[in-house]
Scaffold this motif. Sequence first.
Motif: not given
Length: 453
Positions: A297-303
């Motif tokens: 999870y740490e590697d990803f983001g959501l905008g």
Amino acid sequence: MNRRLLGKSLALALVAGTTMLGAACAGDKEPETPSGPVSITVNGMPPATDAVNRANFEADVKAFEAKYPNIKITAKEGFMDPQTFATKLAGGQLEDVFYVYLTDPAALIAKRQVQDISAQLADFPSIKDVKPDLMKVFTGSDGKIFGVPVANYSLGLVYNRTLFTKAGLDPTSPPKTWEEVREAAKKITALGNGTVGYGDYSKNNTGGWHFTAEMYSVGGDVAVKDGDTWKAAFNNDKGKQVLQQLKDMRWTDKTMGQRQLLEWADLLQMMASGKLGMYIGSADNFPVIVNQYKAKYEDFGLGGIPGGQGTLGGGDGYMFKAGLSPEKIKAGLTWLSFKGGALDPDRIAADNEKAAAKGQPVGLPQPNIWTGASLAKWEEATKKHANIPSENFGPFLATATTIPLKLEPPLAQQIYAVLDTAMQKVLTDENADIAKLLSDAEKQVNQILSTVK
């Protein structure tokens, strides 16, 4: 891909035994129960093959009937089967309280095939905190309410925070416009070693689905209602803008990679492998990326979705069979408010604690149907029990109340199949004629829409 089914699985995957309606907020009295015995039928019971969730559901029914001895619940398996729904509806075989996708209420309300529940909702004051966009789905042109939402999803920009950092981009501030997406994709692709800046779909209806989402993001539509009929609405400057952006990124910038004709799982796999910078997706992608494809999870983001003028969304809810008595409606709402999970703002913390203890992700930005005081409770409970870096989804949450939610067009899957062709052409043919692709698609989609009743 049937995105509506993913909306259901999102709700089921993130919260075991999904709640159906927010009970009274703190300080509000519980709704009065019917004075005499009432029996209702409901659906949503897991099949016997799903032993754990089936047992949990049956335990909920037993506990509910102990608390409300004047209400008898008869539960049926399943949620909504699009193949049998219309037949069951016409034959009066639907349950008193039945599950729907968010694309279904408008037609059911227009045909008066569902029951007005406005008067009974007055005893459930937490309904005032449900997002207006979601309540609008269950509201008729006369302002009457015919159902309640239980879960939602909307599309944003899924991105790889690790690649952003390597490319000199700020992982806390993903692109907000399509121009920024294009520039970020160039920097990510420049990392080399097969890294792809931006990915998109074009196969098995996913291309048409994403074309629709991208049209919404720039303020366009795919279909609009003209009086009593529908017509295609994408053969215009906004449709050309969407396809031209993709064509330019694919052939001029060369930031979309050589491999095309991608469908749903492909981009998730690419993201998990660390070789993809960005794509349009939703919060339910992350558990699949992590659990099935062994990422972190740490590697990803959501905008928020680039463009920000609209986002394609969906979800699910419950409606009430036409002709249902006020007593049965009240009993149904009481059942839905009792069924534990994410939609009761006073039970979110306890449910998050249970989910975290079972290793389920807590901290994703959706499903979340709340505003106001109930939203504050959701945020507090999410922060307290998060077992994933929920701050990575802050850019998405920051846009959640400002980007309008728009639903799929009617006969969406048929329309998506047509629009797949336009997406495929611009991504596989450097000489694709965008004007002709849109014109051809418009004719086919208008034929499809002519059958909408």
